[in-house]
Write an enzyme that holds these catalytic residues in place. Structure first.
Site, PDB file in Angstrom:
ATOM      1  N   ASP A   1       0.897  -1.273   0.020  1.00 18.42           N
ATOM      2  CA  ASP A   1       0.061   0.045   0.228  1.00 18.42           C
ATOM      3  C   ASP A   1       0.785   1.168   0.188  1.00 18.42           C
ATOM      4  O   ASP A   1       1.815   1.335   0.777  1.00 18.42           O
ATOM      5  CB  ASP A   1      -0.937   0.078   1.318  1.00 18.42           C
ATOM      6  CG  ASP A   1      -1.936   0.835   1.318  1.00 18.42           C
ATOM      7  OD1 ASP A   1      -2.672   0.853   0.283  1.00 18.42           O
ATOM      8  OD2 ASP A   1      -2.001   2.023   2.286  1.00 18.42           O
TER       9      ASP A   1
ATOM     10  N   GLU B   1      14.492 -15.414   0.686  1.00 17.25           N
ATOM     11  CA  GLU B   1      14.701 -16.573   1.900  1.00 17.25           C
ATOM     12  C   GLU B   1      13.640 -17.602   1.733  1.00 17.25           C
ATOM     13  O   GLU B   1      13.849 -18.656   2.079  1.00 17.25           O
ATOM     14  CB  GLU B   1      14.570 -15.879   3.207  1.00 17.25           C
ATOM     15  CG  GLU B   1      15.655 -14.908   3.565  1.00 17.25           C
ATOM     16  CD  GLU B   1      15.108 -14.159   4.887  1.00 17.25           C
ATOM     17  OE1 GLU B   1      14.324 -14.617   5.535  1.00 17.25           O
ATOM     18  OE2 GLU B   1      15.952 -13.030   5.178  1.00 17.25           O
TER      19      GLU B   1
END
Ligand code: BGC
Length: 573
Positions: free
Chosen positions: A210, A276
Site C-alpha cells: 500500500d 529466503e
C-alpha cells in the site's frame, strides 16, 4: 505492423497471472453480521477457481479500528474479529492453494492505525522520546507552535498534520487515525521485515504494498504547492502555477512526500526477505506488487527492477479515457518502459478506490471521474457503460503481462451511485467536507443469489452498505451458465487467455483499421499466429477482415462481417 513487445520465455507465475481482488468486508459474509469475513471468502473460493483466475489479492483483514476500512492497521500479526481468526486465515490460504490459487495479502507500511501500540506509546512518552521517533512528530510553526510544521495536505482532504495535547504535531498523509511511520528509523524497517516473514511462514505467495511510493519523505519536509491525489491522476491544472517548485525534483512531479529515491533501498531489502522463502533452485516464487501512483511510467518502472518488486499497478492504464489513440499510447509506453527493466506490464480497470469501470465508461466523457458519484450528479448510462466495460475488459485480458480484476466486475456490477449520505463510511467523504462522494459506491456487498435476502451476501440479509434493489439480474446465480452474460464472458476470456498463453505473448500493432480501432496481434513465443484483437472505440461499425474467425466478442456480433461501436472481438490471427 509495429512490434512493441517480444514474448516472454519464462514461467514465473506473476508475469502472466490474472489476479482477483477480494475486498473482504464486501465479498461474502459467513456469520451474518452484515460484514464479509474470512470463512465467507473460503466458502466462495470455488467461484474464483471456476472463473479461471490464478491468484487472489485480499485487501487488509488485520486488527483495525476500521477508520479506513482496514487500511489503518492496529496489529499486523492478527486478524480483526470482524473477519475471523488466524486459524480462519490459515484455512483460507490452504483452501486457495488446494484450488490452485495463489494468495497475495495487503501490507500497509506507510502508516499504522492511531490505535497501534507504537502510536499509543508515542503519545504517552512525550516529545524527543524514542517512541515518538518511529513516527513523524514535529513542533509547529508560529510563536506558539500553533501552525502545522509544513503546508502538506492529506490525500483525503484537509491538513496532513494533527496537533496533540502537548503541542507537537504528527504527520498523516491520509486520515488523522493513520499516522505516518518514519522509515529512517531502523526499528520500523526491522519490524516490517519481521511482518513479511510472519505471513510468508503462513504460506502467502506475495504482498500488495500500500502507498509504496510514500514511505520516505524528502529531507526537511519542505512545503509543496501541488495537489496530492489517488490513482496517479494528479491534474496539473489544479496546481498553483505561480508557486515555487520547492520540493520537486526534475524527475518527480509527485511532491516531497512521494516517490523519493530512498524507497528503493527498502524494497531491495524486502526482496531479499522474500527470496529466503524460495524453494532450492527456484527464484522469485513470491511476489511484491507496488501500489504507487507515480508518473511518468519510467519512474514507476524503477519499482520493478530485478532486485526490487515484481509488479506495480498500472494506474496510467486505469485512468486512460475512452479513446483508441490514448489506449495505444498507454499500452505501448507501458510495455516499452517495463520491458526495459525486465518486468511484466500490469493492467487494471477497477479497484476498491475508484468508480467501477462500467460506470466511468457510461459517463458523458467516458472514463473520467474516479472519485465517486453522488445521486445528484450526472448519472452514468448503465447499459452503454456495461457494453463499453465489457469491451474494455476483453482487450485488457488479451494484453501480455498480468491483469487485475476487482470483485464483482465479472458480474458487470455498476457503481452504486445512489447511496444515501448517512450510510457513507469513506473518510474521503468526510475530510473533503462532503465535496467528494468517495469510495463507498464501489464497495457495496456482492450479489450472489438473485432470490435470497441481501442477494445471498449474508445469511441474515444484513449488509454494511445497502445494495441497489435493481441488482438481482447481476447476481452470480442469475448469470452462471447463461450464454452472453458478463460472468460467462469473463470465464470464456480467461479460458482462452490461458489456452493461447496471451499473458506470455508478444504484441504488435496492426495497421489498416480506422483510428478509432485498437488493433493488435498477440502471438506466442513458438511462432504461432496467435490472436488478433480489435476494439472499436468509435461511434460507427467497422468492417471485420475477410474470413474473420471470431473466438470471442464482448457483445454478440451482428453477423454482417462488421464490428459495431463499443465492442471488442478476439479473432484467430
Ligand atoms: C488504499 C486505500 C487506502 C489508502 C491509505 C490506498 O492506496 O488502496 O484504500 O485508503 O491507501 O492506506
Amino acid at each position: 505492423m509495429t512490434l512493441t513487445h517480444e514474448p516472454f520465455g519464462t514461467t514465473e507465475w506473476w508475469r502472466t497471472a490474472v489476479i482477483y481482488q477480494v475486498y473482504p468486508r464486501s465479498f461474502a459474509d459467513g456469520n451474518g453480521d452484515g460484514i464479509g469475513d474470512l470463512p465467507g471468502i473460503t466458502a466462495r473460493l470455488d467461484h474464483l477457481a471456476a472463473l479461471g483466475v490464478d491468484a487472489v489479492w485480499l485487501s487488509p483483514f488485520y486488527r483495525s479500528p476500521q477508520k479506513d476500512a482496514g487500511y489503518d492497521v492496529a496489529d499486523y500479526r492478527d486478524i480483526d474479529p470482524l473477519f475471523g481468526t488466524l486459524a480462519d486465515a490459515d484455512a483460507m490460504i490452504a483452501r486457495a492453494h488446494d484450488l490452485g490459487l495463489r494468495v497475495i495479502v495487503d501490507l500497509v507500511p506507510n502508516h499504522t492505525s492511531s490505535e497501534h501500540e507504537w502510536f499509543r506509546a508515542a503519545l504517552a512518552a512525550g516529545p524527543g522520546s524514542p517512541e515518538r521517533d518511529r513516527y513523524l512528530f514535529r513542533d509547529g510553526q508560529g510563536a506558539g507552535g500553533e501552525l502545522p510544521p509544513n503546508n502538506w495536505q492529506s490525500v483525503f482532504g484537509g491538513p496532513a498534520w494533527t496537533r496533540i495535547d502537548d503541542g507537537q504535531w504528527y504527520l498523516h498523509l491520509f486520515d488523522s487515525s493513520q499516522p505516518d511511520l518514519d522509515w529512517t528509523n531502523p526499528q520500523v524497517r526491522a519490524e516490517f521485515e519481521d511482518v513479511l516473514r510472519f505471513w510468508l511462514r503462513r504460506g502467502v505467495d506475495g504482498f500488495r504494498v500500500d502507498v509504496a511510493h510514500g514511505l520516505v519523505k524528502a529531507e526537511g519536509l519542505p512545503d509543496w504547492h501541488g495537489t496530492v491525489e489517488m490513482a496517479g491522476s494528479t491534474d496539473p491544472s489544479t496546481t498553483d502555477p505561480g508557486a515555487p517548485e520547492d520540493g520537486q525534483t526534475e524527475a518527480s512531479t509527485n511532491g516531497p512526500m512521494f516517490d523519493q529515491d530512498g524507497v528503493h533501498e527498502i524494497y531491495r531489502s524486502w526482496r531479499a526477505v522474500l527470496d529466503e522463502f524460495d524453494p532450492p533452485g527456484e527464484r522469485h516464487t513470491r511476489a511484491l506488487v507496488a501500489e504507487a501512483w507515480v508518473e511518468p511510467l519510467s519512474r514507476l518502472a524503477r519499482y520493478v527492477r530485478d532486485d526490487e518488486m515484481q509488479q506495480a499497478f498500472n494506474f496510467s492504464f486505469l485512468t486512460t479515457l475512452w479513446d483508441a489513440a490514448a489506449y495505444r499510447a498507454t499500452i505501448t509506453e507501458s510495455l516499452r518502459t517495463l520491458d526495459a527493466v525486465g518486468a511484466p506490464a500490469t493492467w487494471v480497470l477497477s479497484n476498491h478506490d475508484v468508480v467501477r469501470h462500467p460506470s466511468r465508461l457510461g459517463l458523458p466523457v467516458p472514463g473520467t471521474k474516479t472519485n465517486g458519484i453522488f445521486a445528484h450528479e450526472t448519472q452514468p448510462d448503465e447499459a452503454l457503460g456495461l457494453r463499453r466495460g465489457r469491451a474494455a475488459t476483453l482487450f485488457m485480458l488479451a494484453l501480455p503481462g498480468s491483469a487485475y480484476l476487482y470483485q464483482g466486475e465479472e458480474l458487470g456490477l455498476p457503481e452504486h451511485t445512489a447511496l444515501p449520505d448517512d450510510v457513507r463510511e469513506d473518510p474521503a467523504y468526510f475530510r473533503t467536507g462532503h465535496a467528494e462522494a468517495g469510495r463507498d459506491g464501489c464497495r457495496v456487498p456482492l450479489p450472489w443469489a438473485a432470490g435470497e435476502p441481501a442477494f445471498g451476501f449474508s445469511p441474515t440479509g444484513r449488509t454494511w452498505l445497502p445494495q441497489p434493489t435493481s441488482w438481482a439480474p447481476y447476481a452470480a446465480d442469475a448469470q452462471a451458465g447463461v450464454p452472453g452474460s458478463t460472468l460467462e464472458l469473463y470465464r470464456s476470456a480467461l479460458a482462452l487467455r490461458r489456452e493461447h498463453a496471451l499473458g506470455a505473448g508478444g504484441l504488435e500493432w496492426v495497421a489498416g483499421y480506422s483510428d478509432d480501432v485498437v488493433a493488435f496481434r498477440v502471438f506466442p513465443a513458438d511462432g504461432g499466429a496467435g490472436v488478433l484483437v480489435l476494439a472499436n472505440l468509435g461511434t460507427t461499425a467497422v468492417p471485420l477482415p475477410e474470413g474473420a474467425d471470431a473466438l470471442l466478442a464482448s457483445t454478440d456480433l451482428p453477423g454482417d462481417e462488421t464490428l459495431p461501436a463499443d465492442v471488442t472481438v478476439w479473432l484467430r490471427a
